[in-house]
Design a protein around this motif. Sequence first.
Motif, short mmCIF file in Angstrom:
data_model
loop_
_atom_site.label_atom_id
_atom_site.label_comp_id
_atom_site.label_asym_id
_atom_site.label_seq_id
_atom_site.Cartn_x
_atom_site.Cartn_y
_atom_site.Cartn_z
N LYS A 1 33.39 -5.08 35.59
CA LYS A 1 34.67 -4.79 36.85
C LYS A 1 34.93 -3.15 35.28
O LYS A 1 34.38 -3.65 34.50
N MET B 1 36.25 -5.48 44.62
CA MET B 1 35.80 -6.31 45.03
C MET B 1 36.62 -7.81 45.70
O MET B 1 35.71 -8.22 46.58
N THR C 1 33.98 -12.51 34.30
CA THR C 1 34.34 -11.82 35.42
C THR C 1 32.89 -12.02 35.97
O THR C 1 31.56 -12.53 36.48
N SER D 1 29.17 -0.99 37.62
CA SER D 1 30.56 -1.30 37.64
C SER D 1 31.19 -1.15 39.27
O SER D 1 30.83 -0.18 39.70
N SER E 1 43.20 -10.45 39.56
CA SER E 1 43.26 -8.60 39.01
C SER E 1 44.12 -7.44 39.36
O SER E 1 43.83 -6.72 38.71
N SER F 1 35.59 -1.36 41.20
CA SER F 1 37.09 -1.77 40.85
C SER F 1 37.20 -3.06 41.67
O SER F 1 36.66 -3.81 42.25
N SER F 2 38.79 -3.96 41.04
CA SER F 2 39.07 -4.31 41.92
C SER F 2 40.07 -4.69 43.26
O SER F 2 39.02 -5.89 44.02
N ASP G 1 40.70 -2.19 36.52
CA ASP G 1 40.56 -0.83 36.46
C ASP G 1 40.36 -0.34 35.75
O ASP G 1 39.66 0.89 35.41
N SER H 1 39.62 -11.49 34.22
CA SER H 1 40.09 -10.59 33.62
C SER H 1 41.33 -11.16 32.63
O SER H 1 41.95 -12.14 33.42
#
Length: 492
Positions: A190, A9, A185, A3, A134, A5-6, A170, A163
């Motif tokens: 995430k 991304m 997503t 996964s 997000s 984090s925002s 996060d 989200s």
Amino acid sequence: MSSISSSKMRSIDANCSYLGMDPLQLMENAGAAIAREIISKTGSAKVLFVAGRGNNGGDAFVAARHLSLYGTYDVRVILLGHSSRIRTEESKRNFSLLKYSGIKEIKEISDSSELIGYTGWKDMDIIVDGVLGSGIKGAPREPESTAIDKINSSRSYIISIDSPSGYDIDNGEVVKSVAADMTITFHRMKTGLGLPGCERYTGAVKVVPIGVCRDAEEYVGAGDLMALERRKSDAHKGNSGRVLVIGGGAYYGAPALAAMAALRSGADIVTVAVPENVADTVASFSPDIIVVPLEGNMLIPENISRLKGLIDSHDVTVIGPGLGRDQKTLETVELILPLCKRAVVDADALYGLELPVKSEGELILTPHSGEFSRLLDEKLPSSIDERKDIVRNFAGEKGVTTVLKGNVDIISDGQATRLNRTGNAGMTVGGTGDVLAGITGALFAVNDAMEAASCAVFINGAAGDLAFEEKGSGLLATDIIDRITDVILKVF
């Protein structure tokens, strides 16, 4: 896949743009994926899209347009706020297309009382939540807060985009959030969407691909610089990093180049500790450099007592530029490294280095292929994939973040591995490695090791590319220093 984090991304999205992918393409792919998911669930339905003014809203607009192509869906859209206040160009363009898409109802609602009085909440089969993105933290404002209440009180099947609105993607913190039946997503899972108990808000989570370029994640790009610490408006001297450069003796230009590069990369204070025979020459490079003369004409063990106080008063130590390889100097390097809380080890300081260093400090090593082969005691293969494995294994075993410099730089901390392709043949000129060490030191003073190392090689190479456009094969290391701020300012 692991996964992310925002913020990671967002960096990937920005790297896609840096590589030449129009952000509209990613928004189109995301919206189309949402529409496909609805179609896979039911052949006909009343569907209400509730959209905010950011990119989540843009994804909702695209999905509504795609779904409206099918006559079996009653599609309606609520924009929270006036269309003139949509925050991104991509979302504005997709909202403007809705009026040509045969959508039954498009409303712009800024007033919470108007949301409460809206009668469409009662009979929707599906509500698509595109209210908040997000990056939103804390309590939602109005009219978003009322929209979340109305979505949750409906009896509709709720699909959240990327989200649930109000949910911290996060770490899962919630003040007020949409409670979705499904969250779609994009690209990668995430971090906050897999936490224990999160299904109360997320429902079932589905990860869908949206056509992200592979290199946007593997190669360092301009988007990675977005995650770097920025100088705050209320900062005081030293808050943005204190860098100590230990070098010189054999060569005096190298520590000066590293120091100037650190200053241009945002460090507040840069001190250069060099043997007394070259101290005045180093000081003559710039009045911005603080120069501390050390006893002797090379780095020697007798310098340790003077250096210990300097190391303690600085955030990071850059050691190696211009040191030379005298046996006493190399012995002194071995004594210095355990004293450092953070250090960038470059050039001659890598020669004969014993790893792992018995210290709790963090190290970044910046060898070229010859220096790295010497550390490994074996010849490096030419294949990038093989080199990646070797660098990753070395970094993990030795407990250091490693930058293997080359036509394609390889950066690894033993877990993550990144590549960098900025730079050019003109950068074979002497001093460019010293510049990289200085940039790395400045970033490492206020960022974690992997971020600092990855972004430093990108900045160094990109500044070199700008300098090469102007100077060609006459490029000098000082030309790269002059272009560092041009690279950083493009992002910030």
